[in-house]
Each structure stands twice: as structure tokens, then as C-alpha cells.
Design an enzyme around this catalytic site. Structure first.
Site, mmCIF file in Angstrom:
data_model
loop_
_atom_site.group_PDB
_atom_site.id
_atom_site.type_symbol
_atom_site.label_atom_id
_atom_site.label_comp_id
_atom_site.label_asym_id
_atom_site.label_seq_id
_atom_site.Cartn_x
_atom_site.Cartn_y
_atom_site.Cartn_z
ATOM 1 N N GLN A 192 3.370 9.912 1.107
ATOM 2 C CA GLN A 192 4.637 9.160 1.135
ATOM 3 C C GLN A 192 5.526 9.462 -0.070
ATOM 4 O OE1 GLN A 192 2.595 5.225 2.110
ATOM 5 N NE2 GLN A 192 4.520 5.009 3.212
ATOM 6 N N HIS B 192 -2.116 7.510 7.056
ATOM 7 C CA HIS B 192 -1.097 8.344 6.396
ATOM 8 C C HIS B 192 -1.681 9.673 5.911
ATOM 9 C CE1 HIS B 192 2.720 6.302 6.361
ATOM 10 N NE2 HIS B 192 2.256 5.199 5.785
ATOM 11 N N CYS C 225 6.302 -0.211 7.528
ATOM 12 C CA CYS C 225 5.909 0.943 6.709
ATOM 13 C C CYS C 225 7.061 1.291 5.771
ATOM 14 C CB CYS C 225 5.604 2.125 7.619
ATOM 15 S SG CYS C 225 5.166 3.635 6.746
ATOM 16 N N LEU C 226 6.724 1.606 4.527
ATOM 17 C CA LEU C 226 7.760 1.985 3.561
ATOM 18 C C LEU C 226 8.490 3.255 3.994
ATOM 19 C CD1 LEU C 226 5.805 1.286 0.245
ATOM 20 C CD2 LEU C 226 7.695 -0.058 1.186
ATOM 21 N N HIS D 139 -3.939 1.575 7.853
ATOM 22 C CA HIS D 139 -2.582 2.114 7.749
ATOM 23 C C HIS D 139 -2.515 3.274 6.746
ATOM 24 C CE1 HIS D 139 1.948 1.448 7.809
ATOM 25 N NE2 HIS D 139 1.801 2.192 6.723
ATOM 26 N N GLU D 140 -3.096 3.066 5.552
ATOM 27 C CA GLU D 140 -2.995 4.099 4.503
ATOM 28 C C GLU D 140 -3.852 5.318 4.821
ATOM 29 O OE1 GLU D 140 -0.558 3.749 2.735
ATOM 30 O OE2 GLU D 140 -0.320 1.589 2.978
ATOM 31 N N GLY E 199 0.830 -1.188 0.000
ATOM 32 C CA GLY E 199 0.000 0.000 0.000
ATOM 33 C C GLY E 199 0.871 1.245 0.000
#
Ligand code: ZN
Length: 164
Positions: free
Chosen positions: A51, A137, A89-90, A133-134, A46
Site C-alpha cells: 500500500q 494485500h 480500505c485505505l 484484510h492485510e 492496518g
């Protein structure tokens, strides 16, 4: 399409409440194409627009269940239950941590290609986790905010990890 460098925790763009998208035009479709390419390259399951440095409410998710989800102006409509998940997380590469997420999640958003509202239901799976999660963000929240203490963040080394 282009792969865009992923912003890391500490970058102020990840802490902003991202702006709502007013009009879904060609530039938004191009941004979403770039988000897919960046997410698959990472690789992750995702990605949210902040990000890649764009403070707009857009998320993409593919948890490998055959469903590619892109949502504009996404929101959690309902959530219930608690479960412990091991999350990554990226934007926090090399680490993971155990946090509490919901069991059931109902999210909604605009499909960028039809312009229509879609609702997505998930329960006790990676999709439920990725939706929370997204959408966190685009609200300036990173999963590490939920850790009980900073040392609850563990190094991943070469262990397999799921990142979003
Ligand atoms: Zn993330």
C-alpha cells in the site's frame, strides 16, 4: 520516520504477489516505522507494505486493543466460519462494502524485532478481519474482489469508517 503516500486501487503494485523478506535488517525496521506512521496518519487500523508501493510481505495492525502487531512474511494458518462484515480500505478511500470474512483466524509471521515466529489468534472481531484484510494485500487481493457486484460498493460520505 516518514508518511508515505498510500497507493490506490488501480495501482499495479497492489495486484502483485509481494516478495518474501529474506533478511530483517535496518532497512526493514525503517520501512515498518514508516508504515506505522503512515497508518496512524491516515488514520487506519492496518497497513500492508504494497500500500506504500513496496512489494514485500510485511503488515502492521493496531485495532486499538492495546496490541501493536507487525508481521513479516505473514500467513493465514487456519480459518473457519463465515460472517458478514462492513469493510473499508485505505487504498479505496471514500467507500465501504459488505463482504464475507472468517469467524476464527489463526495467523503466523515473524516478529521483526525478535526474529521469532509468532502466532496470532482472533475470533469474531476487528483483529480477525484485519489479519485477513492485510494478508490479502500481500497476495495482491483487495476486499472489493469479494463484493458480489461493483454496485455493492457504497459511498461513505461522512459516516465513520474503519479502514485498513
Ligand atoms: Zn486495505
Amino acid at each position: 520516520m516518514a508518511i508515505i503516500p498510500i497507493r490506490r486501487a488501480g495501482d499495479p503494485v497492489l495486484r502483485e504477489k509481494a516478495r518474501r523478506v529474506r533478511t530483517i535488517d535496518k532497512s526493514i525496521h525503517k520501512l515498518i516505522d514508516d508504515m506505522w506512521e503512515t497508518m496512524y496518519d491516515a488514520p487506519g487500523v492496518g497497513l500492508a507494505a504494497p500500500q506504500i508501493g513496496i512489494s514485500l510481505r510485511i503488515v502492521v495492525i493496531d485495532v486499538n486493543n492495546g496490541e501493536k502487531i507487525a508481521l513479516v512474511n505473514p500467513e493465514i494458518v487456519k480459518r473457519s466460519g463465515e460472517r458478514h462484515v462492513d469493510e473499508g480500505c485505505l487504498s479505496v478511500p471514500g467507500f465501504r462494502g459488505e463482504i464475507v470474512r472468517s469467524v476464527k483466524v489463526l495467523a503466523k509471521g515473524i516478529d521483526p524485532y525478535t526474529g521469532k515466529e509468532v502466532r496470532i489468534k482472533a475470533q469474531d472481531d476487528l483483529l480477525a478481519e484485519a489479519l485477513e484484510h492485510e494478508i490479502d494485500h500481500v497476495n495482491g487481493i483487495i476486499y472489493i474482489d469479494y463484493l458480489p457486484s461493483p454496485d455493492a460498493l457504497v459511498s461513505v460520505n461522512d459516516a465513520p469508517e474503519v479502514r485498513a
